[in-house]
Design an enzyme around this catalytic site. Structure first.
Site, short mmCIF file in Angstrom:
data_model
loop_
_atom_site.label_atom_id
_atom_site.label_comp_id
_atom_site.label_asym_id
_atom_site.label_seq_id
_atom_site.Cartn_x
_atom_site.Cartn_y
_atom_site.Cartn_z
N LYS A 184 6.33 -58.49 -16.27
CA LYS A 184 5.04 -58.35 -15.62
C LYS A 184 4.09 -57.54 -16.50
O LYS A 184 4.44 -56.48 -17.01
CB LYS A 184 5.21 -57.67 -14.25
CG LYS A 184 3.91 -57.41 -13.51
CD LYS A 184 3.21 -58.71 -13.17
CE LYS A 184 1.92 -58.43 -12.41
NZ LYS A 184 1.15 -59.68 -12.17
N SER A 230 -10.30 -75.54 -35.77
CA SER A 230 -9.50 -75.21 -34.61
C SER A 230 -10.05 -75.88 -33.35
O SER A 230 -10.12 -77.09 -33.28
CB SER A 230 -9.38 -73.69 -34.47
OG SER A 230 -8.15 -73.34 -33.87
#
Length: 328
Positions: free
Chosen positions: A176, A124
């Site tokens: 949010k 990765s």
């Protein structure tokens, strides 16, 4: 008045012993102080002033580390560094941490020949770092690949319902602070995260395609999260050769004209004990002993939580962080 000869001899012997230990104590303190001054003044850098190959260790979980980035800039400016081996043993980490290292190493590669050596694990973001090199070497049984990005988060909504705890919030907009840990993830929030992950993933795949000279469909095929052995990675053109540091250094010598038999010296943000004079080692170990006695219990408590679970933001990591942490 009679003089006890034996008592007089004993007093003289005691005086000599006291004198010896006073001198010894003074010498130890002086050595520690001088060693500390030498270290602060840069004694640990003496061996790096001669021509050498720099080894940059990238180990454990990758985070954005300003000290490491500054160290790489310093290597780029050093006339003594004739080549660089990036020694990787990492399952990955934060995507931005890997990106920052990649960019710093690419800038370094414009000034010095750079080769990557993947040791036990280089997956990765660890593989992302290897992509910065102009040549990648891995062991036959190295674990690499795991090309991809994830955004992980926990949710304890059901647990809170069980214990009778409720959470509420007033938001300026529906997305949010999404996702949160106390309510079900909305389809809109999940779509937002998928867009975020896909954008980062596309960037990573493009990096693989560009650096490994693969067409985009082939790079995307290999970027399905799979892990590969070093042998399989060689077949898929994700690495260039099978071997270790010796193989990496030989490439620098044969392909980049680096002088043979140059020493390979480790550059690290932490001091390298092998390069310190004895006096500096003594003073350093004394301070380390005191610090360890105070801080080890705290570090052991922190170690109860795997580092992979404490990463913020987008993550490029294969879930085997302990494998790299314990095989430096």
């Amino acid at each position: 008045m009679s003089v006890d000869v034996d008592a007089l001899v004993d007093r003289r012997r005691l005086r000599r012993k006291l004198t010896f230990w006073r001198v010894a104590t003074f010498a130890i303190v002086a050595i520690a102080l001088i060693g500390g001054l030498l270290y602060v003044s840069g004694a640990s850098e003496l061996s790096k002033r001669k021509a050498h190959v720099a080894r940059i260790p990238i180990e454990g979980v990758i985070l954005e580390d300003r000290k490491t980035l500054k160290m790489i800039e310093k290597i780029a400016k050093s006339n003594a560094v004739k080549g660089v081996v990036v020694s990787i043993n990492s399952p990955g980490g934060s995507t931005t941490g890997g990106e920052a290292l990649y960019e710093a190493l690419r800038a370094l590669a414009e000034k010095k020949p750079v080769v990557a050596e993947i040791r036990t694990v280089g997956t990765s973001a660890g593989y992302m770092v290897a992509l910065a090199a102009d040549h990648i070497v891995a062991r036959y049984n190295t674990i690499t690949g795991s090309i991809g990005v994830l955004f992980q988060f926990g949710n304890i909504r059901k647990l809170m319902e069980t214990v009778g705890v409720e959470m509420d919030a007033v938001k300026s907009a529906p997305l949010k602070a999404e996702p949160d840990f106390y309510s079900e993830t909305s389809p809109e929030a999940r779509a937002m995260l998928e867009t975020l992950v896909k954008g980062s993933y596309d960037w990573f795949v493009g990096l693989v395609a560009e650096r490994r000279a693969l067409d985009l469909p082939k790079a995307r095929q290999l970027a399905d999260g799979r892990i590969l052995s070093g042998h399989d990675a060689l077949s898929e053109k994700l690495v260039d050769a099978i071997g270790g540091e010796k193989t990496a250094v030989q490439w620098l010598e044969t392909e980049k004209g680096v002088k043979a038999d140059l020493p390979v010296l480790t550059w690290t943000t932490k001091e390298n004990l092998e390069e310190l004079p004895f006096s500096a080692r003594l003073s350093r170990e004394f301070g380390k002993g005191v610090g360890s006695a105070l801080l080890d219990p705290i570090n052991e408590a922190k170690g109860l939580i795997p580092r992979g679970l404490t990463l913020d933001g987008l993550v490029s990591v294969w879930q085997a962080s302990d494998a790299a942490d314990k095989n430096h």
